[in-house]
Design a protein around this motif. Structure first.
Motif, PDB file in Angstrom:
ATOM      1  N   SER A 118     -55.507   1.503  -0.175  1.00 48.33           N
ATOM      2  CA  SER A 118     -55.389   0.182   0.436  1.00 48.33           C
ATOM      3  C   SER A 118     -55.240  -0.933  -0.590  1.00 48.33           C
ATOM      4  O   SER A 118     -54.688  -1.987  -0.296  1.00 48.33           O
ATOM      5  CB  SER A 118     -56.555  -0.086   1.387  1.00 48.33           C
ATOM      6  OG  SER A 118     -57.756  -0.095   0.688  1.00 48.33           O
ATOM      7  N   MET A 119     -55.704  -0.717  -1.841  1.00 47.09           N
ATOM      8  CA  MET A 119     -55.449  -1.740  -2.869  1.00 47.09           C
ATOM      9  C   MET A 119     -53.958  -1.843  -3.154  1.00 47.09           C
ATOM     10  O   MET A 119     -53.422  -2.934  -3.357  1.00 47.09           O
ATOM     11  CB  MET A 119     -56.197  -1.414  -4.159  1.00 47.09           C
ATOM     12  CG  MET A 119     -57.673  -1.773  -4.091  1.00 47.09           C
ATOM     13  SD  MET A 119     -58.521  -1.410  -5.650  1.00 47.09           S
ATOM     14  CE  MET A 119     -57.820  -2.658  -6.739  1.00 47.09           C
TER      15      MET A 119
ATOM     16  N   GLY B 179     -52.649   9.437  -2.804  1.00 49.67           N
ATOM     17  CA  GLY B 179     -53.491   9.058  -1.673  1.00 49.67           C
ATOM     18  C   GLY B 179     -53.637  10.168  -0.642  1.00 49.67           C
ATOM     19  O   GLY B 179     -54.435  10.050   0.293  1.00 49.67           O
TER      20      GLY B 179
ATOM     21  N   SER C 190     -53.952   9.136   3.445  1.00 46.83           N
ATOM     22  CA  SER C 190     -53.225   7.872   3.319  1.00 46.83           C
ATOM     23  C   SER C 190     -52.011   7.824   4.232  1.00 46.83           C
ATOM     24  O   SER C 190     -51.702   6.774   4.799  1.00 46.83           O
ATOM     25  CB  SER C 190     -52.804   7.642   1.858  1.00 46.83           C
ATOM     26  OG  SER C 190     -53.964   7.500   1.070  1.00 46.83           O
TER      27      SER C 190
ATOM     28  N   PRO D  84     -58.964   4.522   5.099  1.00 44.97           N
ATOM     29  CA  PRO D  84     -57.948   4.546   4.045  1.00 44.97           C
ATOM     30  C   PRO D  84     -58.609   4.587   2.669  1.00 44.97           C
ATOM     31  O   PRO D  84     -59.690   4.026   2.489  1.00 44.97           O
ATOM     32  CB  PRO D  84     -57.207   3.220   4.227  1.00 44.97           C
ATOM     33  CG  PRO D  84     -57.606   2.684   5.552  1.00 44.97           C
ATOM     34  CD  PRO D  84     -58.954   3.255   5.855  1.00 44.97           C
ATOM     35  N   LEU D  85     -57.967   5.253   1.745  1.00 47.02           N
ATOM     36  CA  LEU D  85     -58.394   5.223   0.344  1.00 47.02           C
ATOM     37  C   LEU D  85     -58.320   3.772  -0.123  1.00 47.02           C
ATOM     38  O   LEU D  85     -57.380   3.062   0.202  1.00 47.02           O
ATOM     39  CB  LEU D  85     -57.427   6.090  -0.471  1.00 47.02           C
ATOM     40  CG  LEU D  85     -57.602   6.197  -1.979  1.00 47.02           C
ATOM     41  CD1 LEU D  85     -58.856   6.988  -2.323  1.00 47.02           C
ATOM     42  CD2 LEU D  85     -56.386   6.894  -2.601  1.00 47.02           C
ATOM     43  N   ILE D  86     -59.338   3.327  -0.862  1.00 47.83           N
ATOM     44  CA  ILE D  86     -59.283   1.939  -1.317  1.00 47.83           C
ATOM     45  C   ILE D  86     -58.686   1.855  -2.722  1.00 47.83           C
ATOM     46  O   ILE D  86     -57.547   1.490  -2.914  1.00 47.83           O
ATOM     47  CB  ILE D  86     -60.671   1.273  -1.248  1.00 47.83           C
ATOM     48  CG1 ILE D  86     -61.104   1.213   0.229  1.00 47.83           C
ATOM     49  CG2 ILE D  86     -60.605  -0.155  -1.836  1.00 47.83           C
ATOM     50  CD1 ILE D  86     -62.490   0.717   0.462  1.00 47.83           C
ATOM     51  N   GLY D  87     -59.475   2.248  -3.714  1.00 53.06           N
ATOM     52  CA  GLY D  87     -58.994   2.102  -5.086  1.00 53.06           C
ATOM     53  C   GLY D  87     -58.448   3.401  -5.631  1.00 53.06           C
ATOM     54  O   GLY D  87     -57.679   4.088  -4.975  1.00 53.06           O
ATOM     55  N   GLU D  88     -58.880   3.761  -6.787  1.00 55.67           N
ATOM     56  CA  GLU D  88     -58.291   4.885  -7.489  1.00 55.67           C
ATOM     57  C   GLU D  88     -59.200   6.093  -7.436  1.00 55.67           C
ATOM     58  O   GLU D  88     -60.370   6.017  -7.758  1.00 55.67           O
ATOM     59  CB  GLU D  88     -58.057   4.488  -8.953  1.00 55.67           C
ATOM     60  CG  GLU D  88     -57.311   5.499  -9.766  1.00 55.67           C
ATOM     61  CD  GLU D  88     -55.984   5.867  -9.138  1.00 55.67           C
ATOM     62  OE1 GLU D  88     -55.887   6.993  -8.615  1.00 55.67           O
ATOM     63  OE2 GLU D  88     -55.059   5.055  -9.159  1.00 55.67           O
TER      64      GLU D  88
END
Lengths: 337, 337
Positions: free
Chosen positions: A16-17, B224, B228, B327-331
């Motif tokens: 999402s970033m 992702g 994702s 959802p995946l946010i960062g890394e």
């Protein structure tokens, strides 16, 4: 997302970033029906013969007098497509960002890409953003790939070059390389030299409208400068290239800067200079038409294609002697584009 | 040029070192009439609607179990074009090489690109090579941009997804991410997990031949992971996505490795996995056809599109509970592709 923020690895995660960065910056800036499909790619229609060209841009510094890496990335690929005799229509846009780049700088580059694309009449239709760790990249690298439709009258290739063809240049040489050099870390020197980065698609298109297949070759003189294009012509055609130094347009300040640094301007990179090799029957007219264009007011006929001196470029110097212009071998100035 | 040599800045100069590298390695390997024009771009013909997609590849390490960055760069873009419903035909190829890369490694990557392109039925038609100083890149980054012709029966877009559509997956998840992770510096662990990198263009094309516009969406689950893609579907359509964990195909060893490292395989990158969202009337047949293909023998129907749970992905777990897949946010794992 605040402008004070920096790009970090999460922006390249695909999560999402990434989505926020794309929605807030990329999709907002470049919004058009093709890009807005937000698919893995873009679906479009192109009729006729197509030209495709790709370039990665790694210039350092990323902001320089007269432009920035984003502007360069659009003009550079637009020009390569135009040099094929095509009117560029669509660009892909792929970033490799080093962790730590300021969002503010990223946005400035994106905005500049948008303004340049508008000026060129091209749309950004698909893209990609990757982020690498600090020290594994250098702020930002940009790849653009362009597609366009070949002009109906164009018939451009090395094979069409023949003895007697004239070589016309559209403007002052060595501007871009010297602008970058004047700002390069460790080399900085006082100068007002600005990059010549610009789009050449309209002027190239006008020449094709007017002179059709009497234009035998277009080539822009980027990395390696005018000397490298002339060498390529000589090597690929097996003919000779003869040019006169006195006809090479160059700004006095640029010429002086080259002299101080011991650089031959013939090898210095340009980002808005191209050579047209045209049939001798239209050369005078070509030159006249080019000189009426603001982007080519310094146009000159610099020389011609010869039977003699096969595979060599020979230059008659200002003081009358002749010398062979050898191809550039290694690196004169790295990361110029 | 000897194999013991390394790439240095001169190879990116645009001068004769660049020319030698291109002639000895690139033009020799990829020789085809379009590339051999050696112009700034390539001129080609494509009839009908066209898909275009771009990706830069920055995977680290550049050689990994089951593939390398070159193979990935071809499969990745071929798959993105295929996911648009097109048969990919031409690729551009742009390298950003860090000074110091062994010529031997560069040649291995180029050869792998050639072999993969042949397998995919695509030609490399234009390219670019830049070199950056040591410490300003990381061995090699590759951009490919692909173009292809849309399948006459294809009609693929998020808007076509409707309630009741089935979601079919072509094979085991999380292979690529775990293969990379097992070899990542500082993380190395014993495993035989290999990347699933492969080309999906033929299988996607076969599905379009057979099921035409009953295929509503294709999407490959790269960065992702599967989560994702599902999140994107839920967010972009405004509908719900329901999946059953028990139907998610995953190799035991991969599953165990994910558990040890505390990673959810739903978020781990794949390079040969795609989701097809298809009309429920053809779902059983789609699954049967996919399972006959070697590259999709582990295909499963993993779930469906729902009216309820708008914009959310809900998963029924193996033990019967339900959870929301956010959802995946960062890394999760940088530079996986």
């Amino acid at each position: 997302m605040s402008k004070e923020d920096i790009i970090n690895l999460g922006h390249g995660s695909g999560g999402s970033m990434t989505r926020t960065l794309l929605d807030d910056v990329i999709f907002k800036t470049f919004s058009n029906p093709l890009l807005n499909q937000k698919h893995d790619g873009s679906i479009l229609e192109l009729k006729g013969k197509i030209a495709i060209s790709t370039d990665s841009f790694v210039v350092s510094p990323i902001f320089f007098r007269g432009g920035n890496i984003g502007e360069l990335a659009v003009n550079g690929t637009v020009n390569d497509v135009a040099m094929c005799g095509a009117q560029p229509k669509y660009l892909s846009l792929a970033f490799i960002v080093e962790e730590g780049l300021k969002i503010e700088e990223f946005i400035a580059i994106v905005n500049s890409i948008k303004a340049t694309a508008d000026r060129c009449g091209v749309e950004i239709v698909t893209g990609d953003t990757k982020v690498v760790e600090r020290g594994k990249g250098d702020k930002i690298f940009i790849n653009t790939t362009g597609v366009g439709v070949i002009h109906p009258k164009a018939n451009i290739s090395m094979e069409r070059i023949k003895v007697g063809d004239k070589i016309v240049i559209n403007g002052n040489i060595a501007q871009h390389g010297m602008a970058i050099m004047s700002q390069r870390e460790g080399l900085e020197f006082e100068s007002d030299i600005v990059s010549d980065t610009t789009n050449l698609n309209y002027i190239a298109n006008e020449l094709l409208d007017q002179f059709g297949d009497d234009v035998h070759l277009f080539r822009d003189a980027t990395r390696g400068g005018v000397a490298s294009v002339l060498s390529e012509i000589a090597l690929d055609t097996g003919k000779g290239v003869y040019i006169e130094e006195k006809n090479l347009p160059i700004d006095k300040q640029v010429s002086a800067a080259c002299e101080i640094l011991g650089l031959d301007p013939l090898y210095v990179a340009n980002e808005g200079v191209f050579l047209a090799v045209v049939d001798q029957s239209v050369a005078t007219e070509v030159l006249r038409q080019m000189q009426t264009n603001q982007k080519a007011k310094n146009s000159m006929c610099i020389g011609e294609i010869t039977q003699s001196n096969s595979k060599k470029v020979v230059m008659e110097s200002v003081i009358g002697g002749k010398r062979i212009v050898t191809p550039l071998i290694g690196e004169q100035l790295p990361r110029i584009c």
